[in-house]
Motif scaffolding. Sequence first.
Motif, PDB file in Angstrom:
ATOM      1  N   GLU A 286       0.850  -1.195   0.000  1.00 28.35           N
ATOM      2  CA  GLU A 286       0.000   0.000   0.000  1.00 28.35           C
ATOM      3  C   GLU A 286       0.885   1.244   0.000  1.00 28.35           C
ATOM      4  OE1 GLU A 286      -3.561   2.072   2.654  1.00 28.35           O
ATOM      5  OE2 GLU A 286      -2.799   0.093   3.166  1.00 28.35           O
ATOM      6  N   MET A 287       0.599   2.146  -0.907  1.00 28.83           N
ATOM      7  CA  MET A 287       1.396   3.365  -1.032  1.00 28.83           C
ATOM      8  C   MET A 287       0.474   4.579  -1.087  1.00 28.83           C
ATOM      9  SD  MET A 287       4.317   2.200  -3.765  1.00 28.83           S
ATOM     10  CE  MET A 287       5.320   3.653  -3.447  1.00 28.83           C
ATOM     11  N   ASN A 288       1.013   5.701  -0.632  1.00 28.27           N
ATOM     12  CA  ASN A 288       0.294   6.966  -0.705  1.00 28.27           C
ATOM     13  C   ASN A 288       0.938   7.843  -1.767  1.00 28.27           C
ATOM     14  OD1 ASN A 288      -1.559   6.670   1.742  1.00 28.27           O
ATOM     15  ND2 ASN A 288       0.435   6.291   2.654  1.00 28.27           N
ATOM     16  N   TRP A 289       0.287   8.950  -2.074  1.00 27.26           N
ATOM     17  CA  TRP A 289       0.807   9.794  -3.154  1.00 27.26           C
ATOM     18  C   TRP A 289       2.212  10.298  -2.846  1.00 27.26           C
ATOM     19  CZ3 TRP A 289       2.221  14.601  -1.693  1.00 27.26           C
ATOM     20  CH2 TRP A 289       1.586  15.205  -0.601  1.00 27.26           C
ATOM     21  N   TRP A 290       2.552  10.471  -1.567  1.00 30.68           N
ATOM     22  CA  TRP A 290       3.887  10.971  -1.232  1.00 30.68           C
ATOM     23  C   TRP A 290       4.954   9.898  -1.340  1.00 30.68           C
ATOM     24  CZ3 TRP A 290      -0.304  11.070   2.130  1.00 30.68           C
ATOM     25  CH2 TRP A 290      -0.314  10.150   3.174  1.00 30.68           C
TER      26      TRP A 290
ATOM     27  N   LYS B  38       8.042  15.328 -13.613  1.00 34.98           N
ATOM     28  CA  LYS B  38       7.417  14.173 -12.948  1.00 34.98           C
ATOM     29  C   LYS B  38       7.267  14.387 -11.440  1.00 34.98           C
ATOM     30  CE  LYS B  38       7.703  12.175 -16.965  1.00 34.98           C
ATOM     31  NZ  LYS B  38       6.526  12.033 -17.840  1.00 34.98           N
ATOM     32  N   VAL B  39       6.979  15.623 -11.045  1.00 39.60           N
ATOM     33  CA  VAL B  39       6.782  15.940  -9.632  1.00 39.60           C
ATOM     34  C   VAL B  39       5.476  15.310  -9.152  1.00 39.60           C
ATOM     35  CG1 VAL B  39       6.293  17.827  -8.023  1.00 39.60           C
ATOM     36  CG2 VAL B  39       8.140  18.061  -9.703  1.00 39.60           C
ATOM     37  N   LYS B  40       5.524  14.600  -8.023  1.00 40.28           N
ATOM     38  CA  LYS B  40       4.344  13.943  -7.464  1.00 40.28           C
ATOM     39  C   LYS B  40       3.715  14.733  -6.324  1.00 40.28           C
ATOM     40  CE  LYS B  40       4.849  10.474 -10.220  1.00 40.28           C
ATOM     41  NZ  LYS B  40       3.923  10.302 -11.364  1.00 40.28           N
ATOM     42  N   GLY B  41       4.397  15.758  -5.853  1.00 41.54           N
ATOM     43  CA  GLY B  41       3.852  16.587  -4.788  1.00 41.54           C
ATOM     44  C   GLY B  41       4.731  17.806  -4.579  1.00 41.54           C
ATOM     45  N   LEU B  42       4.129  18.873  -4.060  1.00 40.91           N
ATOM     46  CA  LEU B  42       4.829  20.141  -3.867  1.00 40.91           C
ATOM     47  C   LEU B  42       4.779  20.526  -2.396  1.00 40.91           C
ATOM     48  CD1 LEU B  42       6.145  22.715  -5.087  1.00 40.91           C
ATOM     49  CD2 LEU B  42       3.831  23.582  -5.470  1.00 40.91           C
TER      50      LEU B  42
ATOM     51  N   LYS C 101      -7.462  10.154   4.658  1.00 41.81           N
ATOM     52  CA  LYS C 101      -6.462   9.132   4.338  1.00 41.81           C
ATOM     53  C   LYS C 101      -5.431   9.616   3.321  1.00 41.81           C
ATOM     54  CE  LYS C 101      -9.307   6.805   0.813  1.00 41.81           C
ATOM     55  NZ  LYS C 101      -9.938   5.514   0.442  1.00 41.81           N
ATOM     56  N   GLN C 102      -5.757  10.661   2.551  1.00 41.04           N
ATOM     57  CA  GLN C 102      -4.808  11.183   1.581  1.00 41.04           C
ATOM     58  C   GLN C 102      -4.156  12.481   2.060  1.00 41.04           C
ATOM     59  OE1 GLN C 102      -3.723   9.641  -1.236  1.00 41.04           O
ATOM     60  NE2 GLN C 102      -4.933   7.930  -0.486  1.00 41.04           N
ATOM     61  N   VAL C 103      -4.293  12.792   3.348  1.00 42.93           N
ATOM     62  CA  VAL C 103      -3.695  13.989   3.930  1.00 42.93           C
ATOM     63  C   VAL C 103      -2.485  13.571   4.753  1.00 42.93           C
ATOM     64  CG1 VAL C 103      -4.051  15.926   5.483  1.00 42.93           C
ATOM     65  CG2 VAL C 103      -5.884  15.220   3.945  1.00 42.93           C
ATOM     66  N   ALA C 104      -1.361  14.264   4.570  1.00 44.70           N
ATOM     67  CA  ALA C 104      -0.099  13.836   5.180  1.00 44.70           C
ATOM     68  C   ALA C 104       0.392  14.835   6.218  1.00 44.70           C
ATOM     69  CB  ALA C 104       0.961  13.665   4.099  1.00 44.70           C
ATOM     70  N   LEU C 105       0.917  14.290   7.309  1.00 48.59           N
ATOM     71  CA  LEU C 105       1.668  15.072   8.288  1.00 48.59           C
ATOM     72  C   LEU C 105       3.140  14.738   8.073  1.00 48.59           C
ATOM     73  CD1 LEU C 105       1.958  16.906  10.736  1.00 48.59           C
ATOM     74  CD2 LEU C 105       1.530  14.922  12.210  1.00 48.59           C
ATOM     75  N   MET C 106       3.893  15.730   7.658  1.00 51.44           N
ATOM     76  CA  MET C 106       5.310  15.539   7.373  1.00 51.44           C
ATOM     77  C   MET C 106       6.153  16.360   8.336  1.00 51.44           C
ATOM     78  SD  MET C 106       5.359  15.682   3.196  1.00 51.44           S
ATOM     79  CE  MET C 106       4.200  14.719   2.216  1.00 51.44           C
TER      80      MET C 106
ATOM     81  N   ILE D  97       7.892   5.721   5.096  1.00 53.24           N
ATOM     82  CA  ILE D  97       7.876   6.877   5.997  1.00 53.24           C
ATOM     83  C   ILE D  97       9.213   7.608   6.025  1.00 53.24           C
ATOM     84  CG2 ILE D  97       6.080   5.873   7.456  1.00 53.24           C
ATOM     85  CD1 ILE D  97       8.218   5.154   9.496  1.00 53.24           C
ATOM     86  N   LEU D  98      10.153   7.198   5.152  1.00 53.10           N
ATOM     87  CA  LEU D  98      11.466   7.834   5.093  1.00 53.10           C
ATOM     88  C   LEU D  98      11.576   8.719   3.859  1.00 53.10           C
ATOM     89  CD1 LEU D  98      13.664   4.733   6.019  1.00 53.10           C
ATOM     90  CD2 LEU D  98      13.136   6.679   7.499  1.00 53.10           C
ATOM     91  N   GLY D  99      12.076   9.942   4.071  1.00 55.67           N
ATOM     92  CA  GLY D  99      12.306  10.864   2.963  1.00 55.67           C
ATOM     93  C   GLY D  99      13.717  11.415   3.040  1.00 55.67           C
ATOM     94  N   TRP D 100      14.317  11.672   1.872  1.00 58.66           N
ATOM     95  CA  TRP D 100      15.710  12.134   1.828  1.00 58.66           C
ATOM     96  C   TRP D 100      15.811  13.433   1.031  1.00 58.66           C
ATOM     97  CZ3 TRP D 100      17.994   9.310   5.272  1.00 58.66           C
ATOM     98  CH2 TRP D 100      17.672   7.971   5.411  1.00 58.66           C
TER      99      TRP D 100
END
Length: 488
Positions: A102-106, A139-143, A256-261, A308-311
Motif C-alpha cells: 500500500e502506497m500513498n501519493w507521497w 514528474k513531480v508527485k507533490g509540492l 487518508k490522503q492527507v499527510a503530516l510531514m 515513511i522515510l524521505g531524503w
Amino acid sequence: MNKEDDMREVELNEMDQEKQPMTGETPTGTEKNGCVKVKVPEDTEVKFTGLSKEELMKVAGTAGWVRTRWALLVLFWLGWVGMLAGAIVIIVQAPRCKPIPEMNWWNEGLLYQISDVNEFSENGLKGVEEKLDYLTQMKVKGLILGPIHTVDADQLDTLDLVSVKSAVGTENDLKSLLEQAHKKGIPIVLNLTPSYDKASVWLNNVTAVAEKIKDACTHWLEKGFDGIFLPDLRNIKTTKSWQSIQAIFNKTEETKQVALMGSVTSFSADEVSLVLNRSGVDLLLTELSDPPETGELKKLYSSHPQTILGWSLGSPASRTTAAPVRLFQMLLFTLPGTPVFSAGDEVGLKAGEKPQIMWDLENPAEEKNTAAKTLQEERIAVRDFFKTLSDLRGKERSLLHGEYISLHSSATSLAFLRLWDQSSRYLTAMNWGNDPVTMILSNSDLPAQAQVRLTTDAVNLAVDSMVSLEKLQLGPKQAVLLSYPYAG
C-alpha cells in the motif's frame, strides 16, 4: 406473250428457288439441295438428392455409426479435461507475484520543495502556478510550499500562521494555485515552519507555538491543502499539543490522503528512529549525510518501512565532497524512501544562486560568451539527467518499493541493489572519491553482465552498453545506474 418471254421467266424462277432457305426434310433426315440437318439434344443437369430423413435415421442407427459417435464424444471430453488440467498445473507451478504494498501519493515519486516563493518566481504565488506545467514535466508527485505566513524575527506575538504575507500574493492567488495544481494531479503540502529567518524556528517558546500550529493545521486543511510540513520535530513532539495535532491527521475516509510531514536535523539512525517512533508522522524528511553513511542507512531500512522515510540533499553550501550534483541526484532517486529536492537542485544551482535563473535556460546564450554558453549546456544536461531519473523512479517497481541490498561500501564509494519480485532489477554504483575504484560485487541474484541505463561517464560506460559485474570499475566522481531482467 411470245416464246422468248416464257423461257426467260422459267430461268428466273429456277434462280429464285436456289436462293430460298432449305427447310423441308426428307425421310432420311437430309434436306433439299443435299444439305443435312442434325438435331443435338440439350444438356440435362443431373441433380443429387441425397438421403431422405428416413434413410438417414436408418443409417445413423447402425452399430458402426453409434460407435463412431461415442468415440468422438469421449475424445472431445478427454481433450477438454486435459486442457483444464494443463491450465491448473501452469497456474500452480507459476511463481506467485508479490502483492503491491500500500502506497500513498507521497511515496510515488519526487516531492519538490519551494521554500522561498519569490526566489522561485518574480510573480510570487501566481508565478508558481505558471510553472505547474514545468513541474509536471519533471514528474513531480507533490509540492512542499512555503512558508508563506507572516512573522517578525524573534517576535512570537507577530506570528500569524493562518495568513498569507502580501509579499508573495493573496489568499485568492493561493486558492487559484491549489485548484490548478489539483487539476494537474499535484498535491500541495504547506510548510508551517514558524520562524524561517532566524535560527530559533520555535521562537524560543515551542509550547505556545504548538498551540498556534494546531489551529493552523485545521485551517489550511479545510482550505484544500493536502498536508502540513513541520520543522525539527524533536522539540514539538514533546509538547501537550502534539497529540491534538496528530489527531487531526488520524486516518479516516476523509483524511487518508492527507499527510503530516516533518524533518529532523540529525542523521543518526538512532535519533531518527526515536523521532519516527514517537512522532507518528507519515513522512520524516532527513538530510542525507555528505558523504553518505551507508551503515546508518542499513540500520534505518532494517527497522522502519521505507514509505515513511524521505531524503533531501540539504543546501549546496552544506555539501563538503564537491561531488557533481548528478551523483546526489542518482543516490536520492534510487535509495528506498521518498526523494525530496529543493527548487534548483534539478539544474545544480550553487550556493547563493536563485532558482529564478533556471528560466533563462530556455533563452539561447550569446555565442561570443563561451563561459555562459558552456554553463547553460551543462545545466540543461543536468536537468535532463534529473528528469530521466525522476521518470524511472515513478514507473519502475524495484525503485518504487523494492528491497535494498548493499553490495559495496567504503569511505568514498558504494553500490546497492534494488529488486522487487519479478520486475527488472536496478543496481546503483557511485564513487565520489578522487581516485578510481574497482568494486567486487557478489550476490546470488546478480548476472554476469548488466545494461547501463544512466551514467555520468559516457566514455567508459555508454548508455545501453553491457558491462561486467564481476569487477565494476568507476572513475573519480562518477556514477552509473545498471539494470538486468528477472531470471527466475
